[in-house]
Design a protein around this motif. Structure first.
Motif, short mmCIF file in Angstrom:
data_model
loop_
_atom_site.label_atom_id
_atom_site.label_comp_id
_atom_site.label_asym_id
_atom_site.label_seq_id
_atom_site.Cartn_x
_atom_site.Cartn_y
_atom_site.Cartn_z
N GLN A 37 0.85 -1.19 0.00
CA GLN A 37 0.00 0.00 0.00
C GLN A 37 0.88 1.24 0.00
OE1 GLN A 37 -3.02 -0.41 3.03
NE2 GLN A 37 -3.95 -2.16 2.02
N SER A 38 0.76 2.11 0.98
CA SER A 38 1.52 3.37 0.96
C SER A 38 2.82 3.27 1.74
CB SER A 38 0.66 4.50 1.54
OG SER A 38 0.29 4.21 2.88
N LYS A 39 3.24 2.06 2.11
CA LYS A 39 4.43 1.89 2.95
C LYS A 39 5.52 1.11 2.22
CE LYS A 39 2.01 1.80 7.40
NZ LYS A 39 1.84 1.04 8.65
N ARG A 40 6.75 1.35 2.70
CA ARG A 40 7.88 0.53 2.28
C ARG A 40 8.42 -0.19 3.52
NH1 ARG A 40 9.55 5.29 0.28
NH2 ARG A 40 11.43 5.26 1.58
N PHE A 41 8.76 -1.47 3.35
CA PHE A 41 9.36 -2.25 4.41
C PHE A 41 10.71 -2.78 3.93
CE2 PHE A 41 4.85 -2.43 5.33
CZ PHE A 41 4.79 -2.26 6.71
N TYR A 42 11.71 -2.68 4.79
CA TYR A 42 13.04 -3.21 4.48
C TYR A 42 13.36 -4.32 5.48
CZ TYR A 42 13.44 1.15 1.87
OH TYR A 42 13.23 2.19 0.99
N LEU A 43 13.70 -5.49 4.97
CA LEU A 43 14.09 -6.63 5.80
C LEU A 43 15.57 -6.88 5.55
CD1 LEU A 43 10.94 -6.91 5.32
CD2 LEU A 43 11.25 -9.34 5.76
N GLU A 58 10.25 0.11 8.77
CA GLU A 58 9.03 0.56 8.09
C GLU A 58 9.15 2.04 7.79
OE1 GLU A 58 4.52 1.81 9.34
OE2 GLU A 58 5.48 0.19 10.46
N VAL A 59 8.83 2.42 6.58
CA VAL A 59 8.82 3.83 6.18
C VAL A 59 7.42 4.16 5.68
CG1 VAL A 59 9.84 5.62 4.75
CG2 VAL A 59 11.26 3.72 5.54
N GLY A 60 6.73 5.06 6.39
CA GLY A 60 5.38 5.44 6.01
C GLY A 60 5.34 6.42 4.87
N ALA A 61 4.13 6.77 4.44
CA ALA A 61 3.96 7.68 3.31
C ALA A 61 4.59 9.03 3.57
CB ALA A 61 2.47 7.84 3.01
N GLY A 62 4.59 9.49 4.81
CA GLY A 62 5.18 10.78 5.15
C GLY A 62 6.65 10.71 5.48
N GLY A 63 7.28 9.55 5.28
CA GLY A 63 8.70 9.40 5.57
C GLY A 63 9.01 9.01 7.00
N PRO A 142 11.83 2.34 25.97
CA PRO A 142 10.76 2.68 25.03
C PRO A 142 10.35 1.48 24.19
CG PRO A 142 12.86 3.51 24.24
CD PRO A 142 13.10 3.00 25.63
N ARG A 143 9.13 1.48 23.73
CA ARG A 143 8.61 0.41 22.89
C ARG A 143 8.68 0.85 21.43
NH1 ARG A 143 2.82 -2.61 23.59
NH2 ARG A 143 3.86 -3.22 25.50
N SER A 144 9.13 -0.05 20.57
CA SER A 144 9.12 0.22 19.14
C SER A 144 8.09 -0.69 18.49
CB SER A 144 10.50 -0.01 18.53
OG SER A 144 10.91 -1.35 18.73
N GLN A 145 7.52 -0.23 17.37
CA GLN A 145 6.48 -1.03 16.74
C GLN A 145 6.36 -0.69 15.27
OE1 GLN A 145 3.12 0.14 19.19
NE2 GLN A 145 2.45 1.62 17.69
N ILE A 146 5.86 -1.67 14.52
CA ILE A 146 5.53 -1.47 13.12
C ILE A 146 4.10 -1.93 12.91
CG2 ILE A 146 7.93 -1.81 12.37
CD1 ILE A 146 7.06 -4.62 11.40
N ALA A 147 3.51 -1.52 11.81
CA ALA A 147 2.15 -1.94 11.48
C ALA A 147 2.12 -2.40 10.03
CB ALA A 147 1.17 -0.80 11.71
N ILE A 148 1.75 -3.65 9.82
CA ILE A 148 1.71 -4.26 8.49
C ILE A 148 0.26 -4.32 8.02
CG2 ILE A 148 2.31 -6.27 7.11
CD1 ILE A 148 4.23 -7.07 9.40
N PRO A 149 -0.09 -3.69 6.89
CA PRO A 149 -1.45 -3.83 6.38
C PRO A 149 -1.81 -5.30 6.24
CG PRO A 149 -0.28 -2.12 5.17
CD PRO A 149 0.74 -2.80 6.06
#
Length: 246
Positions: A37-43, A58-63, A142-149
């Motif tokens: 969708q509007s995201k880029r994921f790098y593994l 994860e890089v969202g649409a707004g960077g 701190p907690r880090s998180q990503i969201a996968i459509p």
């Protein structure tokens, strides 16, 4: 309807904490890029002096960027859970924006690795369904998180599987393990010698603890300076021995 998270569910960027994977000796072994969708994921499969791991960015649409760090064994567990979440997602009916679940959660799982936890929540809101993956670190960090459509979970799983098939599911920690901790008692004090490592390298922490009130102070000595400290202490010890024999 597009299956992605709302602004309220955007993942937060986490600065790299002390002792985490990373640093100038880090080596990148392979990478995969996904456009969902509007995201880029790098593994990225990476390796440093502490072992081998996968970094998910994860890089969202707004960077906006966020990331997770997964040991290879945890990445394998995550891959398996992605299949379960995908099957569950496929069994669901259309998104019901009028009566969504009270907390938005449709299915949840957790992975425990050493002193870290990874939380996986398939969620639903007015904008669709997505898998939120959160990583927590010890001592209240701190907690880090990503969201996968949700529609991209299969694609994500397949890319992760390719990397695991190529590089294995073992964490492959270096064979040269760090020395064991030591301690000595001198009168009413205890001295502890602990060797550890972080993104800056290996270090020696020398702690002084009062037996009476348990008050503790410590100094940290980088590995590259051990020889100089040894020489200075040896010089003092030699001079002290000479005085004792006079």
């Amino acid at each position: 309807m597009s299956d992605h998270e709302s602004v309220d569910d955007q993942p937060q960027t986490q600065a790299q904490e002390s002792g985490d994977a990373g640093g100038p000796t880090e080596q990148e072994l392979a990478t995969r890029t996904l456009h969902i969708q509007s995201k880029r994921f790098y593994l990225d499969v990476k390796q440093n002096r502490r072992g081998r791991f996968i970094k998910v960015a994860e890089v969202g649409a707004g960077g906006k960027k966020s990331r997770l760090l997964l040991p290879m064994s945890s990445a394998a567990e995550f891959r398996d859970y992605l299949s379960e979440f995908s099957d569950h997602y496929a069994s669901l009916g259309p998104t019901n924006s009028e009566t969504p679940p009270e907390d938005g959660k449709l299915k949840s799982e957790m992975i425990v690795k050493d002193n870290r936890r990874y939380y996986m929540d398939l969620k639903e809101n007015q904008r669709g369904r997505f898998l939120r993956v959160s990583q927590t670190i010890p001592r209240g960090g701190p907690r880090s998180q990503i969201a996968i459509p949700a529609q991209g979970m299969i694609e994500f799983r397949d890319a992760l599987t390719e990397l695991l098939d190529e590089f294995g599911t073992e964490d492959l920690e270096p064979a040269n393990e760090l020395p064991e901790s030591r301690s000595i008692r001198v009168e009413n004090k205890m001295f502890y010698f602990d060797v550890g490592s972080n993104r800056r390298g290996v270090y020696l922490r020398v702690s002084e603890v009062s037996v009476r009130n348990n008050f503790r102070t410590s100094v940290t000595i980088p590995e590259r300076s051990w020889g100089k400290f040894r020489d200075i202490l040896g010089e003092y010890a030699e001079k002290s021995t000479v005085k004792d024999t006079e």
